[in-house]
Design a protein around this motif. Structure first.
Motif, PDB file in Angstrom:
ATOM      1  N   GLY A 138      -2.595  -7.312 -11.855  1.00  0.00           N
ATOM      2  CA  GLY A 138      -3.689  -6.767 -12.639  1.00  0.00           C
ATOM      3  C   GLY A 138      -5.070  -6.995 -12.071  1.00  0.00           C
ATOM      4  O   GLY A 138      -6.062  -6.549 -12.649  1.00  0.00           O
ATOM      5  N   GLU A 139      -5.177  -7.698 -10.942  1.00  0.00           N
ATOM      6  CA  GLU A 139      -6.483  -7.918 -10.326  1.00  0.00           C
ATOM      7  C   GLU A 139      -6.942  -6.646  -9.613  1.00  0.00           C
ATOM      8  O   GLU A 139      -6.263  -5.631  -9.610  1.00  0.00           O
ATOM      9  N   ASP A 140      -8.106  -6.712  -8.969  1.00  0.00           N
ATOM     10  CA  ASP A 140      -8.662  -5.554  -8.268  1.00  0.00           C
ATOM     11  C   ASP A 140      -7.669  -5.005  -7.247  1.00  0.00           C
ATOM     12  O   ASP A 140      -6.849  -5.747  -6.682  1.00  0.00           O
ATOM     13  N   ALA A 141      -7.776  -3.711  -6.978  1.00  0.00           N
ATOM     14  CA  ALA A 141      -6.851  -3.051  -6.059  1.00  0.00           C
ATOM     15  C   ALA A 141      -6.941  -3.653  -4.658  1.00  0.00           C
ATOM     16  O   ALA A 141      -8.030  -3.844  -4.119  1.00  0.00           O
ATOM     17  N   LEU A 142      -5.782  -3.945  -4.086  1.00  0.00           N
ATOM     18  CA  LEU A 142      -5.673  -4.373  -2.699  1.00  0.00           C
ATOM     19  C   LEU A 142      -5.261  -3.208  -1.814  1.00  0.00           C
ATOM     20  O   LEU A 142      -5.593  -3.179  -0.628  1.00  0.00           O
ATOM     21  N   LEU A 143      -4.525  -2.261  -2.392  1.00  0.00           N
ATOM     22  CA  LEU A 143      -3.910  -1.195  -1.618  1.00  0.00           C
ATOM     23  C   LEU A 143      -4.033   0.125  -2.361  1.00  0.00           C
ATOM     24  O   LEU A 143      -3.777   0.190  -3.563  1.00  0.00           O
ATOM     25  N   THR A 144      -4.428   1.167  -1.629  1.00  0.00           N
ATOM     26  CA  THR A 144      -4.439   2.523  -2.172  1.00  0.00           C
ATOM     27  C   THR A 144      -3.524   3.386  -1.331  1.00  0.00           C
ATOM     28  O   THR A 144      -3.607   3.370  -0.098  1.00  0.00           O
ATOM     29  N   LEU A 145      -2.637   4.118  -1.991  1.00  0.00           N
ATOM     30  CA  LEU A 145      -1.776   5.090  -1.324  1.00  0.00           C
ATOM     31  C   LEU A 145      -2.271   6.484  -1.663  1.00  0.00           C
ATOM     32  O   LEU A 145      -2.545   6.777  -2.825  1.00  0.00           O
ATOM     33  N   LYS A 146      -2.382   7.330  -0.647  1.00  0.00           N
ATOM     34  CA  LYS A 146      -2.794   8.713  -0.850  1.00  0.00           C
ATOM     35  C   LYS A 146      -1.780   9.644  -0.208  1.00  0.00           C
ATOM     36  O   LYS A 146      -1.115   9.278   0.757  1.00  0.00           O
ATOM     37  N   THR A 147      -1.667  10.836  -0.747  1.00  0.00           N
ATOM     38  CA  THR A 147      -0.783  11.826  -0.145  1.00  0.00           C
ATOM     39  C   THR A 147      -1.403  13.206  -0.293  1.00  0.00           C
ATOM     40  O   THR A 147      -2.303  13.420  -1.109  1.00  0.00           O
ATOM     41  N   THR A 148      -0.914  14.126   0.508  1.00  0.00           N
ATOM     42  CA  THR A 148      -1.351  15.517   0.461  1.00  0.00           C
ATOM     43  C   THR A 148      -0.234  16.371   1.031  1.00  0.00           C
ATOM     44  O   THR A 148       0.757  15.830   1.554  1.00  0.00           O
ATOM     45  N   ALA A 149      -0.352  17.655   0.935  1.00  0.00           N
ATOM     46  CA  ALA A 149       0.696  18.536   1.458  1.00  0.00           C
ATOM     47  C   ALA A 149       0.767  18.441   2.977  1.00  0.00           C
ATOM     48  O   ALA A 149      -0.252  18.342   3.659  1.00  0.00           O
ATOM     49  N   GLY A 150       1.994  18.444   3.500  1.00  0.00           N
ATOM     50  CA  GLY A 150       2.192  18.511   4.942  1.00  0.00           C
ATOM     51  C   GLY A 150       1.917  17.241   5.705  1.00  0.00           C
ATOM     52  O   GLY A 150       1.529  17.294   6.881  1.00  0.00           O
ATOM     53  N   VAL A 151       2.118  16.079   5.088  1.00  0.00           N
ATOM     54  CA  VAL A 151       1.926  14.816   5.807  1.00  0.00           C
ATOM     55  C   VAL A 151       3.024  14.658   6.855  1.00  0.00           C
ATOM     56  O   VAL A 151       4.216  14.786   6.557  1.00  0.00           O
ATOM     57  N   ALA A 152       2.618  14.348   8.092  1.00  0.00           N
ATOM     58  CA  ALA A 152       3.563  14.251   9.209  1.00  0.00           C
ATOM     59  C   ALA A 152       3.914  12.794   9.497  1.00  0.00           C
ATOM     60  O   ALA A 152       3.181  11.869   9.121  1.00  0.00           O
ATOM     61  N   ASP A 153       5.044  12.594  10.186  1.00  0.00           N
ATOM     62  CA  ASP A 153       5.425  11.251  10.629  1.00  0.00           C
ATOM     63  C   ASP A 153       4.408  10.707  11.610  1.00  0.00           C
ATOM     64  O   ASP A 153       3.666  11.455  12.253  1.00  0.00           O
ATOM     65  N   LYS A 154       4.382   9.388  11.763  1.00  0.00           N
ATOM     66  CA  LYS A 154       3.506   8.785  12.754  1.00  0.00           C
ATOM     67  C   LYS A 154       4.147   8.869  14.136  1.00  0.00           C
ATOM     68  O   LYS A 154       5.371   9.037  14.263  1.00  0.00           O
ATOM     69  N   SER A 155       3.338   8.767  15.166  1.00  0.00           N
ATOM     70  CA  SER A 155       3.842   8.730  16.532  1.00  0.00           C
ATOM     71  C   SER A 155       4.530   7.392  16.778  1.00  0.00           C
ATOM     72  O   SER A 155       4.184   6.387  16.144  1.00  0.00           O
ATOM     73  N   PRO A 156       5.516   7.349  17.703  1.00  0.00           N
ATOM     74  CA  PRO A 156       6.193   6.071  17.988  1.00  0.00           C
ATOM     75  C   PRO A 156       5.212   4.966  18.369  1.00  0.00           C
ATOM     76  O   PRO A 156       5.374   3.815  17.984  1.00  0.00           O
ATOM     77  N   ARG A 157       4.203   5.310  19.177  1.00  0.00           N
ATOM     78  CA  ARG A 157       3.133   4.367  19.522  1.00  0.00           C
ATOM     79  C   ARG A 157       1.823   5.019  19.124  1.00  0.00           C
ATOM     80  O   ARG A 157       1.492   6.087  19.613  1.00  0.00           O
ATOM     81  N   GLN A 158       1.105   4.383  18.245  1.00  0.00           N
ATOM     82  CA  GLN A 158      -0.077   5.008  17.663  1.00  0.00           C
ATOM     83  C   GLN A 158      -1.133   3.949  17.374  1.00  0.00           C
ATOM     84  O   GLN A 158      -0.819   2.854  16.917  1.00  0.00           O
ATOM     85  N   LEU A 159      -2.393   4.280  17.652  1.00  0.00           N
ATOM     86  CA  LEU A 159      -3.475   3.373  17.308  1.00  0.00           C
ATOM     87  C   LEU A 159      -3.583   3.257  15.794  1.00  0.00           C
ATOM     88  O   LEU A 159      -3.198   4.152  15.059  1.00  0.00           O
ATOM     89  N   GLY A 160      -4.137   2.134  15.346  1.00  0.00           N
ATOM     90  CA  GLY A 160      -4.313   1.932  13.918  1.00  0.00           C
ATOM     91  C   GLY A 160      -3.607   0.674  13.458  1.00  0.00           C
ATOM     92  O   GLY A 160      -3.541  -0.328  14.176  1.00  0.00           O
ATOM     93  N   LEU A 161      -3.046   0.723  12.279  1.00  0.00           N
ATOM     94  CA  LEU A 161      -2.478  -0.469  11.652  1.00  0.00           C
ATOM     95  C   LEU A 161      -1.235  -0.965  12.376  1.00  0.00           C
ATOM     96  O   LEU A 161      -0.293  -0.214  12.602  1.00  0.00           O
ATOM     97  N   PHE A 162      -1.228  -2.240  12.730  1.00  0.00           N
ATOM     98  CA  PHE A 162      -0.025  -2.929  13.196  1.00  0.00           C
ATOM     99  C   PHE A 162       0.666  -3.563  11.990  1.00  0.00           C
ATOM    100  O   PHE A 162       1.844  -3.374  11.768  1.00  0.00           O
ATOM    101  N   HIS A 163      -0.087  -4.332  11.220  1.00  0.00           N
ATOM    102  CA  HIS A 163       0.422  -4.751   9.913  1.00  0.00           C
ATOM    103  C   HIS A 163      -0.707  -5.190   8.990  1.00  0.00           C
ATOM    104  O   HIS A 163      -1.798  -5.546   9.435  1.00  0.00           O
ATOM    105  N   VAL A 164      -0.437  -5.108   7.702  1.00  0.00           N
ATOM    106  CA  VAL A 164      -1.289  -5.700   6.681  1.00  0.00           C
ATOM    107  C   VAL A 164      -0.594  -6.979   6.240  1.00  0.00           C
ATOM    108  O   VAL A 164       0.625  -7.000   6.023  1.00  0.00           O
ATOM    109  N   ALA A 165      -1.368  -8.060   6.127  1.00  0.00           N
ATOM    110  CA  ALA A 165      -0.792  -9.365   5.803  1.00  0.00           C
ATOM    111  C   ALA A 165      -1.230  -9.801   4.416  1.00  0.00           C
ATOM    112  O   ALA A 165      -2.426  -9.995   4.160  1.00  0.00           O
ATOM    113  N   PHE A 166      -0.270  -9.937   3.518  1.00  0.00           N
ATOM    114  CA  PHE A 166      -0.552 -10.397   2.169  1.00  0.00           C
ATOM    115  C   PHE A 166      -0.391 -11.917   2.123  1.00  0.00           C
ATOM    116  O   PHE A 166       0.673 -12.454   2.441  1.00  0.00           O
TER     117      PHE A 166
END
Length: 254
Positions: A53-81
């Protein structure tokens, strides 16, 4: 032991992550039923999730036509809780194992105990608890970390015995880890622009940075390769993240 000294004013730390997802319902079931995040607000295209119930840690968004990620891609490696203590970490890990959710690894980093997994769409996740900061070692201003075999049985033996249902209050994003192209540019931006310090390095392949002598609030690596593509707007993966800047409250004059 609480991690409060590292996330109390004055400091800067990551406090929110936004992901693009393909299957909102499947991701919702994972993050609520497996990880125990609670729904704060939702619509057909957005889902805001927090810890008990605390402030949001994570937001998920979606839209039409979302594609898979590339096998190797810049960006998130992991989020650590970051969980408040090892007993609660053990409770959550036991819940995952009991539900046969695949855990990809477990490590003793000297400063923390960590488990690694991925959500159903391949976004990396670390679940961890810090060891008492008094037990950490520093050498030439940098924290001493390692990747050693974790005593999983020992952790599970001290777990909170109550059945797991939701992530405990005070769970937060302890750190974020990214695939990047250039560590020198990253270091310059976060060190000179935002005041983060280099806490340790992994050869010339990874960089760990933090405020207030924490082991790391942000990490960056070159493991995706120098030609790794950037994520497109309609691909699975990280859209954005935010940093919380907390200032100390001045004492009232009498």
């Amino acid at each position: 032991m609480s991690n409060a000294p590292f996330h109390a004013p004055p400091t800067v730390f990551p406090n929110h992550l936004t992901l693009m997802v393909q299957d909102m319902e499947k991701q919702k079931q994972f993050y609520t039923k497996q990880l125990g995040l609670t729904v704060i607000q939702e619509s057909q295209t957005e889902l805001y999730l927090g810890a008990n119930g605390e402030d949001a840690l994570l937001t998920l968004k979606t839209t039409a036509g979302v594609a898979d990620k590339s096998p190797r891609q810049l960006g998130l490696f992991h989020v650590a809780f970051l969980l408040p203590n090892r007993e609660l970490l053990g409770q959550l890990v036991y819940h995952l194992l009991e539900n046969n959710y695949p855990v990809q690894g477990a490590s003793d980093h000297l400063v923390s105990e960590a488990f690694y997994l991925a959500d159903p769409e391949g976004n990396g996740i670390e679940l961890y608890a810090d060891r008492p900061a008094a037990s950490w070692s520093y050498h030439s201003g940098q924290v001493v970390m390692a990747t050693e075999r974790l005593d999983v049985d020992g952790l599970l033996a001290v777990r909170e015995q109550a059945p797991f249902s939701v992530l405990p209050t005070h769970t937060r994003i302890g750190h974020l880890h990214f695939h990047v192209h250039n560590l020198d540019d990253i270091r310059h931006f976060y060190e000179n622009g935002l005041g983060f310090a280099v806490m340790t390095t992994y050869g010339d392949q990874a960089l760990f940075m933090a405020q207030a002598n924490y082991h790391h609030h942000l990490a960056f690596n070159l493991w995706a390769g120098t030609n790794a593509p950037r994520r497109s707007e309609r691909q699975i993966g990280m859209i954005s993240y935010s940093l919380m800047y907390q200032m100390s409250t001045p004492a009232h004059k009498r």
